[in-house]
Motif scaffolding. Structure first.
Motif, PDB file in Angstrom:
ATOM      1  N   THR A  40      -5.339  -1.038  10.598  1.00  0.00           N
ATOM      2  CA  THR A  40      -3.917  -0.328  10.039  1.00  0.00           C
ATOM      3  C   THR A  40      -4.233   0.822   9.565  1.00  0.00           C
ATOM      4  N   LEU A  89      -6.828  -5.347   1.924  1.00  0.00           N
ATOM      5  CA  LEU A  89      -5.625  -5.768   2.521  1.00  0.00           C
ATOM      6  C   LEU A  89      -5.448  -7.167   1.498  1.00  0.00           C
ATOM      7  N   THR A 161      -0.211  -6.243   7.320  1.00  0.00           N
ATOM      8  CA  THR A 161      -0.767  -5.212   7.725  1.00  0.00           C
ATOM      9  C   THR A 161       0.236  -4.130   8.050  1.00  0.00           C
TER      10      THR A 161
END
Length: 237
Positions: A40, A89, A161
């Motif tokens: 991402t 993340l 994401t």
């Protein structure tokens, strides 16, 4: 116990043919999920140089421990005086992914070994079909559980994401740092893994064919075979 003997004849029967379908679905299930790799990206600019955007990337994949996927700036430069490597993340979905893939591998091996390698035992044994019937019922339930858990995890992975990164990432909320969501790898293969997971309802349909092989379906066969073997039936007193 008899040794392993390769026999492809069972695929011609309904019981074996459905097992071939389940075997194929298992391959696609763990291959599409276990082999996934993606990333991402976000675009970062430092005020007032808004036009000077740089791409910050976080790479993730199976086992989907997103909380270990750190962001990387181009050439290791600390964009906007931020050490992007310490930012990751959000979320850990490894339990659902591993449960799903592990169970898919188990089904793959179970179908291949039992119905291809040990067909001779299956046909000659009264206990093995009963064990297979119980395993089929349990596997049907566990497949539903594992696929549902993985489906939910995949939805959360897409959220973690996607566009929400800009709101969740701490540096993007600091003054002087401007972040825009860039892109994320398409997760079509992961969608396919969920589809093949739900195709495992074939386990439920196959339970009927397995049930027909057990003594529960025709318990009178045993007594009939004895009477045909020349053993006289006892007479009353």
């Amino acid at each position: 116990m008899s040794s392993f003997q390769l026999n492809l004849n069972p695929r011609k029967e309904p019981l074996g043919f459905i097992k071939v379908l389940k075997w194929t679905a298992s391959v696609f299930a763990f291959a599409t999920c276990g082999g996934f790799k993606g990333k991402t990206e976000i675009q970062v600019a430092c005020h007032p140089e808004v036009s000077d955007n740089k791409t910050i990337t976080a790479t993730f994949g199976y086992q989907f421990r997103l909380n270990e996927a750190s962001f990387q700036a181009p050439q290791g430069v600390n964009m906007c005086d931020v050490d992007w490597k310490i930012h990751v993340l959000i979320g850990d979905y490894s339990s659902s992914a591993q449960f799903y893939v592990t169970f898919a591998v188990f089904v793959f091996l179970y179908c291949m070994l039992l119905y291809v390698g040990y067909t001779n035992l299956y046909c000659d044994s009264r206990k093995l079909p009963m064990v297979d019937f119980v395993v089929t019922l349990v596997a049907t339930f566990l497949w539903l559980v594992s696929t549902s858990a993985w489906d939910k995890a995949l939805t959360d992975i897409k959220t973690a994401t996607g566009h929400n990164i800009v709101q969740e990432l701490l540096p993007c909320n600091q003054q002087g740092v401007i972040c825009h969501f860039g892109s994320v790898t398409t997760m079509g293969s992961l969608n396919v893994s969920v589809i093949f997971g739900f195709l495992k309802i074939l386990w439920g349909g196959n339970a009927w064919f397995v049930y027909k092989e057990t003594s529960l379906h025709s318990p009178s066969n045993t007594s009939t075979s004895h009477s045909q073997g020349g053993i006289p039936s006892p007479t009353g007193i």
